[in-house]
Motif scaffolding. Structure first.
Motif, PDB file in Angstrom:
ATOM      1  N   ARG A 253       0.850  -1.190   0.000  1.00  0.00           N
ATOM      2  CA  ARG A 253       0.000   0.000   0.000  1.00  0.00           C
ATOM      3  C   ARG A 253       0.887   1.240   0.000  1.00  0.00           C
ATOM      4  NH1 ARG A 253      -2.050  -0.606   4.523  1.00  0.00           N
ATOM      5  NH2 ARG A 253      -1.082   1.060   5.726  1.00  0.00           N
ATOM      6  N   HIS A 254       0.671   2.095  -0.996  1.00  0.00           N
ATOM      7  CA  HIS A 254       1.410   3.346  -1.100  1.00  0.00           C
ATOM      8  C   HIS A 254       0.476   4.509  -0.776  1.00  0.00           C
ATOM      9  CE1 HIS A 254       4.413   0.866  -3.162  1.00  0.00           C
ATOM     10  NE2 HIS A 254       3.428   0.406  -3.907  1.00  0.00           N
ATOM     11  N   SER A 255       0.947   5.726  -0.947  1.00  0.00           N
ATOM     12  CA  SER A 255       0.114   6.899  -0.667  1.00  0.00           C
ATOM     13  C   SER A 255      -0.786   7.209  -1.859  1.00  0.00           C
ATOM     14  CB  SER A 255       1.010   8.105  -0.354  1.00  0.00           C
ATOM     15  OG  SER A 255       1.865   8.392  -1.444  1.00  0.00           O
ATOM     16  N   ASP A 256      -1.733   8.098  -1.636  1.00  0.00           N
ATOM     17  CA  ASP A 256      -2.633   8.605  -2.693  1.00  0.00           C
ATOM     18  C   ASP A 256      -3.446   7.502  -3.365  1.00  0.00           C
ATOM     19  OD1 ASP A 256      -1.690  11.191  -2.211  1.00  0.00           O
ATOM     20  OD2 ASP A 256      -0.075  10.966  -3.673  1.00  0.00           O
ATOM     21  N   GLY A 257      -3.804   6.462  -2.612  1.00  0.00           N
ATOM     22  CA  GLY A 257      -4.687   5.432  -3.135  1.00  0.00           C
ATOM     23  C   GLY A 257      -4.030   4.402  -4.031  1.00  0.00           C
ATOM     24  N   TYR A 258      -2.700   4.363  -4.106  1.00  0.00           N
ATOM     25  CA  TYR A 258      -2.007   3.402  -4.968  1.00  0.00           C
ATOM     26  C   TYR A 258      -1.607   2.145  -4.190  1.00  0.00           C
ATOM     27  CZ  TYR A 258      -1.546   6.690  -8.849  1.00  0.00           C
ATOM     28  OH  TYR A 258      -1.812   7.552  -9.895  1.00  0.00           O
ATOM     29  N   GLN A 259      -1.671   1.023  -4.899  1.00  0.00           N
ATOM     30  CA  GLN A 259      -1.151  -0.248  -4.409  1.00  0.00           C
ATOM     31  C   GLN A 259      -0.405  -0.919  -5.561  1.00  0.00           C
ATOM     32  OE1 GLN A 259      -5.258  -1.438  -3.533  1.00  0.00           O
ATOM     33  NE2 GLN A 259      -4.511  -2.221  -1.562  1.00  0.00           N
ATOM     34  N   TYR A 300       3.170  -8.256 -12.422  1.00  0.00           N
ATOM     35  CA  TYR A 300       3.182  -6.989 -11.693  1.00  0.00           C
ATOM     36  C   TYR A 300       1.888  -6.232 -11.962  1.00  0.00           C
ATOM     37  CZ  TYR A 300       4.685  -2.156 -10.642  1.00  0.00           C
ATOM     38  OH  TYR A 300       4.786  -0.866 -10.158  1.00  0.00           O
ATOM     39  N   GLU A 301       1.217  -5.810 -10.885  1.00  0.00           N
ATOM     40  CA  GLU A 301      -0.032  -5.075 -11.009  1.00  0.00           C
ATOM     41  C   GLU A 301       0.053  -3.741 -10.272  1.00  0.00           C
ATOM     42  OE1 GLU A 301      -3.232  -8.798 -11.245  1.00  0.00           O
ATOM     43  OE2 GLU A 301      -3.149  -7.525  -9.453  1.00  0.00           O
ATOM     44  N   VAL A 302      -0.646  -2.760 -10.823  1.00  0.00           N
ATOM     45  CA  VAL A 302      -0.798  -1.460 -10.167  1.00  0.00           C
ATOM     46  C   VAL A 302      -2.284  -1.219  -9.954  1.00  0.00           C
ATOM     47  CG1 VAL A 302      -0.429   1.024 -10.332  1.00  0.00           C
ATOM     48  CG2 VAL A 302       1.290  -0.567 -11.234  1.00  0.00           C
ATOM     49  N   ILE A 303      -2.649  -0.881  -8.731  1.00  0.00           N
ATOM     50  CA  ILE A 303      -4.051  -0.636  -8.379  1.00  0.00           C
ATOM     51  C   ILE A 303      -4.173   0.801  -7.884  1.00  0.00           C
ATOM     52  CG2 ILE A 303      -5.978  -1.385  -6.923  1.00  0.00           C
ATOM     53  CD1 ILE A 303      -3.389  -3.838  -6.856  1.00  0.00           C
ATOM     54  N   HIS A 304      -5.159   1.528  -8.410  1.00  0.00           N
ATOM     55  CA  HIS A 304      -5.394   2.897  -7.963  1.00  0.00           C
ATOM     56  C   HIS A 304      -6.852   3.037  -7.541  1.00  0.00           C
ATOM     57  CE1 HIS A 304      -5.616   7.461  -8.733  1.00  0.00           C
ATOM     58  NE2 HIS A 304      -5.028   7.251  -7.566  1.00  0.00           N
ATOM     59  N   GLY A 306      -8.584   1.077  -5.808  1.00  0.00           N
ATOM     60  CA  GLY A 306      -9.272  -0.197  -5.937  1.00  0.00           C
ATOM     61  C   GLY A 306      -9.400  -0.731  -7.342  1.00  0.00           C
ATOM     62  N   LYS A 307      -8.968   0.018  -8.362  1.00  0.00           N
ATOM     63  CA  LYS A 307      -9.081  -0.408  -9.752  1.00  0.00           C
ATOM     64  C   LYS A 307      -7.692  -0.688 -10.326  1.00  0.00           C
ATOM     65  CE  LYS A 307     -10.793   1.042 -14.289  1.00  0.00           C
ATOM     66  NZ  LYS A 307     -11.423   2.127 -15.075  1.00  0.00           N
ATOM     67  N   LYS A 308      -7.549  -1.855 -10.986  1.00  0.00           N
ATOM     68  CA  LYS A 308      -6.268  -2.205 -11.594  1.00  0.00           C
ATOM     69  C   LYS A 308      -6.068  -1.390 -12.866  1.00  0.00           C
ATOM     70  CE  LYS A 308      -6.304  -6.838  -9.634  1.00  0.00           C
ATOM     71  NZ  LYS A 308      -6.276  -8.307  -9.886  1.00  0.00           N
ATOM     72  N   ILE A 309      -4.884  -0.777 -12.988  1.00  0.00           N
ATOM     73  CA  ILE A 309      -4.591   0.101 -14.112  1.00  0.00           C
ATOM     74  C   ILE A 309      -3.315  -0.352 -14.819  1.00  0.00           C
ATOM     75  CG2 ILE A 309      -5.703   2.064 -12.979  1.00  0.00           C
ATOM     76  CD1 ILE A 309      -2.879   3.158 -12.399  1.00  0.00           C
ATOM     77  N   ASN A 310      -3.113   0.186 -16.014  1.00  0.00           N
ATOM     78  CA  ASN A 310      -1.914  -0.105 -16.791  1.00  0.00           C
ATOM     79  C   ASN A 310      -0.714   0.587 -16.142  1.00  0.00           C
ATOM     80  OD1 ASN A 310       0.063  -0.503 -18.725  1.00  0.00           O
ATOM     81  ND2 ASN A 310      -1.279  -0.052 -20.445  1.00  0.00           N
ATOM     82  N   SER A 311       0.336  -0.155 -15.846  1.00  0.00           N
ATOM     83  CA  SER A 311       1.503   0.419 -15.177  1.00  0.00           C
ATOM     84  C   SER A 311       2.203   1.466 -16.032  1.00  0.00           C
ATOM     85  CB  SER A 311       2.497  -0.694 -14.801  1.00  0.00           C
ATOM     86  OG  SER A 311       2.956  -1.371 -15.956  1.00  0.00           O
TER      87      SER A 311
END
Length: 363
Positions: A253-259, A300-304, A306-311
């Motif tokens: 878990r990162h800041s600003d809603g990113y995982q 590798y996944e990026v989630i913003h 709660g939604k998975k987005i293109n890295s």
């Protein structure tokens, strides 16, 4: 080690011991490494003088004085200057930059600066312009013996120019900043693994195991088993365990809603567990093929929010800016570097590499 080496050259045990004691005044024998060279001068079968060069900057001389040894260290005198290497990519960044005389160290530093915002496998194409501006030291023959850090760098992948200047902030930390004072480092890395091959992109695809089309909500990087995996950004680990078809899995878990999430790992690095804090670029695990996997790779996944987005969208994130109180100092440093650039040798493809030995030193 040094004692047995000298005894093989004819010194007695006590004599070699006295030599090592004298040598230790200038250089710790514990720092010696296999492959380093000692030059021995022998007169009438007896070693009279020894020379050792631990680095380009220093040479150590030892001379026999009766039963003892006199030692002195001499620091080399170098001529320092700055060089700008400018070109467009025709083969690869490494090949094109080193062909013009850029040292490996400088090219590697250039890649480290842009690795947060540029995917070196997909974003680079022939015609992309680059510049590396750095300091070098020359010996009395005019040969480059070492390279300093980059002072300025410019890169234009796909026509988007990104310029950065080296600056030391108020905390004594050196970093590269753009004209607006934003660091080259991004909050999250687009590629959390070095030297890997992109094996599957984000988007709909035919699943290699299940056999039908399915949304691939991350990117896959093929790499040898055991390749270190880096935390894309600083944050707190939410889970680090076995997780269904993902195999060994870490989510941060990162800041600003990113995982960010990392799957199919061979295993976890020491201390990686739920609740622990990690810093950007920290090793969190190693490439494997656990879970539903056809071979060693990192998913590798990026989630913003709660939604998975293109890295690939991570390259749009801005770096951390300098404080307003530091901007004046940064602008002054930037102006100094620009003055150096305007008065330095520029090496371009149409010029012979020999031009690297023909510029004036910096006063």
């Amino acid at each position: 080690n040094l004692g047995p080496l000298l005894q093989r050259e004819g010194m007695s045990g006590p004599e070699a011991h006295r030599f090592v004691e004298a040598f230790s005044q200038e250089f710790s024998p514990r720092r010696l490494r296999a492959g380093q060279t000692f030059n021995l001068h022998v007169e009438n079968g007896v070693v009279s003088d020894v020379t050792f060069r631990p680095s380009a900057e220093k040479t150590i001389f030892l001379s026999r004085k009766g039963d003892d040894w006199a030692v002195r260290g001499v620091d080399a005198e170098f001529r320092y200057e700055t060089l700008a290497v400018r070109a467009t990519i025709e083969n690869s960044l490494y090949v094109d930059a080193t062909r013009l005389g850029a040292p490996d160290k400088v090219v590697a530093q250039f890649a480290n600066i842009y690795e947060y915002s540029v995917d070196f496998q997909r974003d680079i194409q022939p015609g992309d312009a680059f510049e590396l501006f750095f300091e070098v030291a020359r010996d009395h023959n005019g040969d480059i013996v070492k390279a300093g850090d980059l002072l300025f760098t410019s890169f234009s992948p796909r026509g988007k120019t990104m310029d950065y200047w080296l600056f030391e902030d108020s905390d004594g930390q050196e970093n590269f900043y753009d004209a607006e004072g934003k660091t080259a480092k991004r909050k999250l890395r687009a590629t959390p693994i070095n030297g890997a091959r992109l094996s599957s992109s984000y988007g709909s695809r035919r699943h290699p195991i299940l056999g039908y089309r399915k949304m691939h909500s991350g990117v896959d990087f093929a790499a040898p088993r055991g390749t270190p995996i880096l935390a894309a950004g600083s944050g707190v680990i939410e889970r680090a365990n076995r997780y269904g078809s993902f195999g060994n899995y870490v989510r941060i878990r990162h800041s600003d809603g990113y995982q960010t999430a990392y799957a199919h790992m061979k295993g976890f690095a020491r201390g990686i567990r739920a609740g622990s804090r990690v810093s950007q670029d920290q090793v969190i695990g190693y490439v494997g093929t656990t879970g539903r996997s056809t071979g060693p790779h990192l998913h590798y996944e990026v989630i913003h929010n709660g939604k998975k987005i293109n890295s690939r969208r991570l390259s749009q994130l801005s770096g951390k800016p300098l404080s307003s109180s530091q901007m004046a100092e940064f602008k002054s440093r930037r102006a100094d570097i620009e003055t150096l650039r305007n008065n330095s040798t520029v090496v371009e493809p149409q010029q012979p590499v020999a031009v690297l030995s023909a510029s004036a030193p910096i006063e």
